[in-house]
Design an enzyme around this catalytic site. Structure first.
Site, mmCIF file in Angstrom:
data_model
loop_
_atom_site.group_PDB
_atom_site.id
_atom_site.type_symbol
_atom_site.label_atom_id
_atom_site.label_comp_id
_atom_site.label_asym_id
_atom_site.label_seq_id
_atom_site.Cartn_x
_atom_site.Cartn_y
_atom_site.Cartn_z
ATOM 1 N N SER A 165 0.852 -1.191 0.000
ATOM 2 C CA SER A 165 0.000 0.000 0.000
ATOM 3 C C SER A 165 0.887 1.239 0.000
ATOM 4 O O SER A 165 2.030 1.198 0.477
ATOM 5 C CB SER A 165 -0.888 0.011 1.255
ATOM 6 O OG SER A 165 -1.498 1.271 1.432
ATOM 7 N N TYR A 203 -2.086 -1.293 10.197
ATOM 8 C CA TYR A 203 -2.191 -1.488 8.748
ATOM 9 C C TYR A 203 -0.896 -1.064 8.064
ATOM 10 O O TYR A 203 -0.360 -1.780 7.212
ATOM 11 C CB TYR A 203 -3.376 -0.685 8.212
ATOM 12 C CG TYR A 203 -3.630 -0.882 6.734
ATOM 13 C CD1 TYR A 203 -4.123 -2.091 6.253
ATOM 14 C CD2 TYR A 203 -3.395 0.146 5.818
ATOM 15 C CE1 TYR A 203 -4.365 -2.271 4.894
ATOM 16 C CE2 TYR A 203 -3.638 -0.025 4.467
ATOM 17 C CZ TYR A 203 -4.122 -1.237 4.012
ATOM 18 O OH TYR A 203 -4.356 -1.412 2.674
#
Length: 257
Positions: free
Chosen positions: A141, A154
């Site tokens: 990401s 995350y």
């Protein structure tokens, strides 16, 4: 037909980016192994591929469970005989600064986002090594490169996936296996829509907030990431090895004046 005669296994392909990628890969000639924990949506993806004239099989599997992953791989090999492309797409998010996170949430996000990459690789890579050929795409990401409020766990997992990608490439380059990572920005998927409903009293206000992260003022679409995955899966990216590929609308390196 950029993936003609290739077999691609895509985790988390019942919806969102995974589903868009599965449909695109099939359109480009790949035989697709659709993997998802959600049976109904996974079967639907496979059915859509078949309806459009492609080849697909659905296998339900929990990518955090070693026995389930080994069984998944054996089923895929039994059905198609080989796996040429592995797209580790399955993942979940977790919201909170470190002091706000429960141990349970930390463990769950780490388990899915990191172990869910480790286990499919562990059981598929030996077959790629034997064939001296293969392509692995790991879903990282843009958050691996930037700080973002209340995304501690995350971000930690996606940074780990990016580093793992680079280390895997060094280990498996002698076997003609390429390993690259996708780094999307915010993509409008069911995953994000769920987050907006859970995190904002007014989801539309939340959507407007996260739009501002992208230079163009709009979120990406699953197809944007699917197209990037297709490039990494195809021979067109044969000189990309251990590389991060950004599909983030400019949020990583851009900043409005």
């Amino acid at each position: 037909m950029r993936l003609q005669n290739k077999v691609a296994l895509i985790t988390g392909s019942g919806s969102g980016i995974g589903k868009s990628t599965a449909l695109l890969f099939a359109k480009e000639g790949a035989k697709v192994v659709v993997v998802d924990l959600a049976e109904e949506s996974g079967k639907q993806t496979a059915a859509e591929i078949v309806q459009q004239g492609g080849e697909a099989v659905f296998i339900q599997a929990d990518v955090t469970n070693a026995e389930a992953v080994e069984r998944m791989v054996n089923q895929a090999l039994g059905h198609f005989g080989r796996i040429d492309i592995l797209f580790n797409n399955a993942g979940i998010s977790g919201v909170g600064a470190i002091h706000e996170l429960t141990e349970e949430l930390w463990d769950r996000v780490v388990n899915v986002n990191m172990k869910g990459v480790f286990l499919p690789c562990k059981y598929i890579v030996p077959h790629m090594m034997e064939n001296k050929s293969g392509t692995i795409i790991n879903m990282s990401s843009a958050i691996a490169e930037i700080g973002l409020m209340r995304r501690a766990v995350y971000a930690a997992t996606k940074g780990a996936v990016l580093t793992l990608t680079k280390c895997m490439q060094v280990d498996y380059a002698p076997y003609n296996i390429r390993v690259n990572a996708l780094l999307p920005g915010t993509i409008l998927t069911p995953f994000v829509e769920k987050y907006l409903k859970e995190s904002y009293s007014d989801p539309e206000e939340g959507l407007n907030t996260i739009r501002k992260r992208q230079l163009g003022g709009e979120l990406g679409r699953p197809e944007d990431v699917a197209n990037a995955a297709l490039f990494l899966a195809s021979d067109e990216s044969k000189f990309m090895m251990g590389s991060p590929m950004y599909i983030d609308g400019g949020c990583t390196f851009g900043k409005m004046a």
